[in-house]
Write a protein that holds these residues in place. Structure first.
Motif, PDB file in Angstrom:
ATOM      1  N   THR A 193       0.863  -1.316  -0.015  1.00 48.75           N
ATOM      2  CA  THR A 193       0.055   0.082  -0.005  1.00 48.75           C
ATOM      3  C   THR A 193       0.980   1.043  -0.097  1.00 48.75           C
ATOM      4  O   THR A 193       0.345   2.372  -0.272  1.00 48.75           O
ATOM      5  N   CYS A 194       2.211   1.154   0.400  1.00 48.31           N
ATOM      6  CA  CYS A 194       2.951   2.244   0.294  1.00 48.31           C
ATOM      7  C   CYS A 194       4.425   1.800   0.041  1.00 48.31           C
ATOM      8  O   CYS A 194       4.694   0.660   0.524  1.00 48.31           O
ATOM      9  N   ASP A 195       5.237   2.290  -0.870  1.00 53.50           N
ATOM     10  CA  ASP A 195       6.620   1.664  -1.128  1.00 53.50           C
ATOM     11  C   ASP A 195       7.441   1.948   0.100  1.00 53.50           C
ATOM     12  O   ASP A 195       8.707   1.320   0.068  1.00 53.50           O
ATOM     13  N   GLY A 196       7.259   2.627   1.054  1.00 53.91           N
ATOM     14  CA  GLY A 196       7.969   3.003   2.167  1.00 53.91           C
ATOM     15  C   GLY A 196       9.628   3.552   1.998  1.00 53.91           C
ATOM     16  O   GLY A 196      10.476   3.576   2.748  1.00 53.91           O
ATOM     17  N   ASN A 197       9.445   4.215   0.592  1.00 47.80           N
ATOM     18  CA  ASN A 197      10.933   4.883   0.474  1.00 47.80           C
ATOM     19  C   ASN A 197      10.894   6.142   1.071  1.00 47.80           C
ATOM     20  O   ASN A 197      10.279   7.109   0.533  1.00 47.80           O
ATOM     21  N   MET A 198      11.644   6.227   2.153  1.00 44.66           N
ATOM     22  CA  MET A 198      11.841   7.369   3.040  1.00 44.66           C
ATOM     23  C   MET A 198      12.649   8.467   2.081  1.00 44.66           C
ATOM     24  O   MET A 198      12.398   9.711   2.504  1.00 44.66           O
ATOM     25  N   GLU A 199      13.501   7.920   1.501  1.00 42.58           N
ATOM     26  CA  GLU A 199      14.762   8.967   0.632  1.00 42.58           C
ATOM     27  C   GLU A 199      13.759   9.601  -0.130  1.00 42.58           C
ATOM     28  O   GLU A 199      14.021  11.013  -0.848  1.00 42.58           O
ATOM     29  N   GLU A 200      12.732   9.056  -0.783  1.00 44.20           N
ATOM     30  CA  GLU A 200      11.806   9.876  -1.971  1.00 44.20           C
ATOM     31  C   GLU A 200      10.673  10.423  -1.436  1.00 44.20           C
ATOM     32  O   GLU A 200       9.686  10.928  -1.994  1.00 44.20           O
ATOM     33  N   GLY A 201      10.576  10.501   0.150  1.00 45.48           N
ATOM     34  CA  GLY A 201       9.532  11.152   0.734  1.00 45.48           C
ATOM     35  C   GLY A 201       8.337  10.495   0.801  1.00 45.48           C
ATOM     36  O   GLY A 201       7.177  11.090   1.223  1.00 45.48           O
ATOM     37  N   SER A 202       8.213   9.180   0.409  1.00 46.54           N
ATOM     38  CA  SER A 202       7.078   8.190   0.411  1.00 46.54           C
ATOM     39  C   SER A 202       6.537   8.058   2.007  1.00 46.54           C
ATOM     40  O   SER A 202       5.316   7.686   1.938  1.00 46.54           O
ATOM     41  N   MET A 203       7.564   8.286   2.865  1.00 43.27           N
ATOM     42  CA  MET A 203       7.271   8.032   4.206  1.00 43.27           C
ATOM     43  C   MET A 203       7.787   9.060   4.848  1.00 43.27           C
ATOM     44  O   MET A 203       9.198   9.059   5.012  1.00 43.27           O
ATOM     45  N   ARG A 204       7.109   9.987   5.607  1.00 42.85           N
ATOM     46  CA  ARG A 204       7.612  10.855   6.611  1.00 42.85           C
ATOM     47  C   ARG A 204       7.255  10.900   8.018  1.00 42.85           C
ATOM     48  O   ARG A 204       5.938  10.569   8.196  1.00 42.85           O
ATOM     49  N   ALA A 205       7.819  11.228   8.998  1.00 41.89           N
ATOM     50  CA  ALA A 205       7.403  11.005  10.236  1.00 41.89           C
ATOM     51  C   ALA A 205       7.107  12.616  11.212  1.00 41.89           C
ATOM     52  O   ALA A 205       8.343  12.976  11.028  1.00 41.89           O
ATOM     53  N   ASP A 206       6.251  12.556  11.800  1.00 43.59           N
ATOM     54  CA  ASP A 206       6.007  13.911  12.817  1.00 43.59           C
ATOM     55  C   ASP A 206       6.343  13.155  14.058  1.00 43.59           C
ATOM     56  O   ASP A 206       5.609  12.206  14.532  1.00 43.59           O
ATOM     57  N   VAL A 207       7.317  13.579  14.923  1.00 44.95           N
ATOM     58  CA  VAL A 207       7.655  12.724  16.154  1.00 44.95           C
ATOM     59  C   VAL A 207       7.277  13.634  17.303  1.00 44.95           C
ATOM     60  O   VAL A 207       7.820  14.724  17.496  1.00 44.95           O
ATOM     61  N   ASN A 208       6.487  13.187  18.218  1.00 45.63           N
ATOM     62  CA  ASN A 208       6.039  13.865  19.359  1.00 45.63           C
ATOM     63  C   ASN A 208       6.760  13.338  20.591  1.00 45.63           C
ATOM     64  O   ASN A 208       6.635  12.429  20.880  1.00 45.63           O
ATOM     65  N   VAL A 209       7.372  14.390  21.129  1.00 45.11           N
ATOM     66  CA  VAL A 209       8.251  13.790  22.443  1.00 45.11           C
ATOM     67  C   VAL A 209       8.192  14.814  23.745  1.00 45.11           C
ATOM     68  O   VAL A 209       7.873  15.980  23.616  1.00 45.11           O
ATOM     69  N   SER A 210       7.858  13.879  24.776  1.00 45.60           N
ATOM     70  CA  SER A 210       7.739  14.656  26.171  1.00 45.60           C
ATOM     71  C   SER A 210       8.462  14.093  27.041  1.00 45.60           C
ATOM     72  O   SER A 210       9.018  12.856  26.766  1.00 45.60           O
ATOM     73  N   VAL A 211       8.771  14.422  28.263  1.00 45.11           N
ATOM     74  CA  VAL A 211       9.424  13.829  29.257  1.00 45.11           C
ATOM     75  C   VAL A 211       8.580  14.135  30.752  1.00 45.11           C
ATOM     76  O   VAL A 211       7.990  14.959  30.682  1.00 45.11           O
ATOM     77  N   ARG A 212       8.870  13.046  31.550  1.00 44.87           N
ATOM     78  CA  ARG A 212       8.197  13.164  32.858  1.00 44.87           C
ATOM     79  C   ARG A 212       9.118  12.377  33.518  1.00 44.87           C
ATOM     80  O   ARG A 212       9.844  11.571  33.379  1.00 44.87           O
ATOM     81  N   ARG A 213       8.655  12.665  34.948  1.00 50.20           N
ATOM     82  CA  ARG A 213       9.278  11.842  36.280  1.00 50.20           C
ATOM     83  C   ARG A 213       8.661  10.505  36.123  1.00 50.20           C
ATOM     84  O   ARG A 213       7.312  10.363  35.938  1.00 50.20           O
ATOM     85  N   PRO A 214       9.187   9.526  36.412  1.00 55.48           N
ATOM     86  CA  PRO A 214       8.607   8.130  36.489  1.00 55.48           C
ATOM     87  C   PRO A 214       7.191   8.263  37.085  1.00 55.48           C
ATOM     88  O   PRO A 214       7.354   8.770  38.448  1.00 55.48           O
ATOM     89  N   GLY A 215       6.301   7.747  36.829  1.00 49.71           N
ATOM     90  CA  GLY A 215       5.000   7.493  37.589  1.00 49.71           C
ATOM     91  C   GLY A 215       4.141   8.799  37.672  1.00 49.71           C
ATOM     92  O   GLY A 215       2.884   8.942  37.659  1.00 49.71           O
ATOM     93  N   GLU A 216       4.761   9.745  37.028  1.00 52.61           N
ATOM     94  CA  GLU A 216       3.911  11.284  36.719  1.00 52.61           C
ATOM     95  C   GLU A 216       2.954  11.296  35.545  1.00 52.61           C
ATOM     96  O   GLU A 216       3.267  10.418  34.558  1.00 52.61           O
ATOM     97  N   PRO A 217       1.995  12.155  35.419  1.00 49.92           N
ATOM     98  CA  PRO A 217       1.305  12.325  34.297  1.00 49.92           C
ATOM     99  C   PRO A 217       2.110  12.688  32.973  1.00 49.92           C
ATOM    100  O   PRO A 217       3.230  13.288  33.276  1.00 49.92           O
ATOM    101  N   PHE A 218       1.698  12.649  31.892  1.00 52.50           N
ATOM    102  CA  PHE A 218       2.569  12.771  30.565  1.00 52.50           C
ATOM    103  C   PHE A 218       2.637  14.380  30.768  1.00 52.50           C
ATOM    104  O   PHE A 218       2.097  15.327  31.239  1.00 52.50           O
ATOM    105  N   GLY A 219       4.027  14.718  30.159  1.00 51.87           N
ATOM    106  CA  GLY A 219       4.422  16.008  30.328  1.00 51.87           C
ATOM    107  C   GLY A 219       3.806  16.891  28.748  1.00 51.87           C
ATOM    108  O   GLY A 219       3.298  16.318  28.254  1.00 51.87           O
ATOM    109  N   THR A 220       4.167  18.052  28.891  1.00 48.75           N
ATOM    110  CA  THR A 220       3.853  18.694  27.398  1.00 48.75           C
ATOM    111  C   THR A 220       4.892  18.325  26.388  1.00 48.75           C
ATOM    112  O   THR A 220       6.078  18.073  26.552  1.00 48.75           O
TER     113      THR A 220
END
Ligand code: ADP
Ligand code: MG
Length: 486
Positions: A193-220
């Motif tokens: 369904t997709c050739d997965g060719n990242m060099e040609e831009g067929s697959m691109r990722a938006d990466v969401n990152v947050s950090v938290r203290r272990p056990g705490e709720p998710f951070g921003t």
């Protein structure tokens, strides 16, 4: 979550939380709402219909094939297929977006919750939730690096069908994020369904990152846009997590924002503050009816799915006796799995897996060729393994034969014949060699008999060497023990 997975900051441990939005270009010759072509690398603005250029009064017409690919992908991700879904307009102004909005799906996507299994290097697995998959149009491309004075717009991509695949925030480190992306690519390629060719831009990722203290709720979280390789995704996460930890440990707070990964410097940079859904003023596209799927059609697609990597892996483990790790390496590409299966047909599964993974992949990588171009076919490798199985050659000697096969393109039996490499199992011949070795090393024989047993390895080595590597190692061991015992 094991403690070792936390990042140690100056004031204690932190846990990283990652969720990804992957844009995967649908393998389709035509665009999502027009008949224009999608082939990569065409002359700029040569694949643009009046719809893609947003000429006044043009109307979108949904491409049934693209819808089918989205359903296939949803089924491959074991996800809920929504028989009723809606196309919305996501409004924003940008030079490469002539419509002034992107046709996307928002509250009612075509695919709902599913899952993806990560194959960890230690053989264990981890499940990552898939939140949704929706269909949307790609925008055009602004080119700022062609001229010092002007920017150019290429609308070839405008209107190309994308599947946006959103994960739950279930990943906890850069390694998992990399495995997620690779596994998703594997599944998309199996499904076709997709050739997965990242060099040609067929697959691109938006990466969401947050950090938290272990056990705490998710951070921003911060969202790193359009990362186009597995390695960059991992580098971006490592950098971004550290950056957030430093800010928090200094008593600051994280602004929710969209960031860019600078691949040359290995850092993320702020691009803009995060826009909220209401900024886009989503509303149902009045030019398109809601998409209604026939359950029988969905069933038909489900029945046509190929065996997917997780099922193949389970079969390799159960039926062919492979370790989870070996099985996951082999199923990572359909082509490798097919190659392995052709080699293993009627042969020992484990032995074949070892040969394919270590020797074959090793030589293939060194050759720089594709599997189809490479001189070693499943028949040739199978022929070599047969010679090991029937004791014609030792596993050790087989490696030399394999190197010659790669070099000359000849098959194993021919090489063994030409070079006289047949393993010597004739005990008389081996005994003769052992006698010579013992005679030439009478002092060592005496030491061995006086109790220095670790010399045994020395005698094995000498005997193998004197036989040109052809003596059957098991027979050498057995005969040596007998003769040295006196
Ligand atoms: P948007 O559409 O505004 O980007 P979503 O709620 O759809 O927002 O979430 C987008 C992505 O962000 C998802 O992949 C989700 O898993 C991830 N995500 C949500 N909250 C967090 C968080 N606190 N930390 C890391 N990732 C998160
Ligand atoms: Mg987003």
């Amino acid at each position: 979550m094991a403690e070792k997975d936390y990042i140690q900051g100056a004031t204690g441990p932190w846990e990283v939380v990652i969720g990804m939005e992957v844009h995967a270009q649908v393998t389709s010759k035509a665009k999502l709402f027009s008949g224009a072509a999608t082939a990569f690398g065409a002359e700029p603005n040569h694949q643009v219909s009046l719809v893609d250029a947003a000429m006044p009064g043009m109307l979108p017409v949904i491409n049934r094939y693209c819808v089918e690919q989205a359903v296939r992908t949803g089924l491959g991700l074991k996800a809920q297929i929504n028989l009723h879904s809606v196309f919305d307009r996501k409004n924003y102004f940008y030079a490469d977006l002539p419509q002034g909005y992107q046709i996307s799906q928002y509250k009612q996507p075509i695919v709902g919750a599913g899952k993806l299994i990560l194959d960890m290097p230690d053989g264990s697995t981890r499940e990552i939730g898939i939140t949704r998959l929706h269909l949307e149009q790609d925008a055009g491309k602004s080119l700022h690096d062609q001229s010092p004075r002007e920017s150019f717009i290429d609308l070839n991509r405008s209107g190309v069908a994308l599947m946006e695949i959103v994960s739950e925030p279930d990943m906890r480190n850069a390694e998992e994020a990399g495995l997620y992306l690779k596994k998703l690519r594997t599944i998309l390629r199996y499904l076709g369904t997709c050739d997965g060719n990242m060099e040609e831009g067929s697959m691109r990722a938006d990466v969401n990152v947050s950090v938290r203290r272990p056990g705490e709720p998710f951070g921003t979280r911060c969202e790193i846009k359009n990362v186009n390789s597995v390695r960059f995704v991992q580098q971006a996460i490592e950098y971004e997590a550290r950056r957030q930890i430093e800010i928090l440990e200094d008593g600051g707070k994280i602004d929710q924002e969209t960031r860019l990964f600078d691949t040359s410097k290995g850092i993320t940079r702020s691009m803009r503050s995060k826009e909220e859904a209401h900024d886009y003023r989503y509303f149902p596209d009045p030019d398109l009816l809601p998409l209604e799927l026939d359950p029988a059609w969905v069933e038909q697609i489900r029945k046509s799915l190929p065996e997917l990597p997780d099922e193949k892996k389970a079969r390799f483990i159960e039926k062919l006796g492979l370790s989870p790790y070996d099985a996951s390496v082999l199923v990572a590409e359909k082509e490798s799995a097919d190659f392995y299966e052709a080699v293993a047909k009627g042969r020992d599964g484990k032995l074949c897996a070892n040969w394919v993974i270590t020797e074959y992949f090793g030589a293939l990588n060194k050759s720089g060729k594709s599997m189809a171009e490479f001189t070693i076919t499943p028949e040739k490798l199978g022929g070599l393994i047969d010679l090991i199985a029937d004791n014609t050659i030792s596993n050790r000697l087989a490696k030399d034969v394999f190197a010659l096969m790669v070099e000359t393109g000849k098959d194993a039996a021919t090489i063994v014949e030409e070079k006289g490499m047949k393993q010597v199992t004739d005990t008389g011949a081996i005994e003769k060699v052992i006698d010579e070795v013992m005679a030439a090393n009478a002092d060592k024989v005496a030491e061995y008999r006086a109790g220095k047993e670790k010399l045994f390895g020395f005698f094995v080595g000498q005997t193998m060497k004197a036989s040109g590597g052809k003596a059957n190692p098991a027979a050498v061991n057995e005969l040596l023990k007998k003769k040295l015992a006196g």
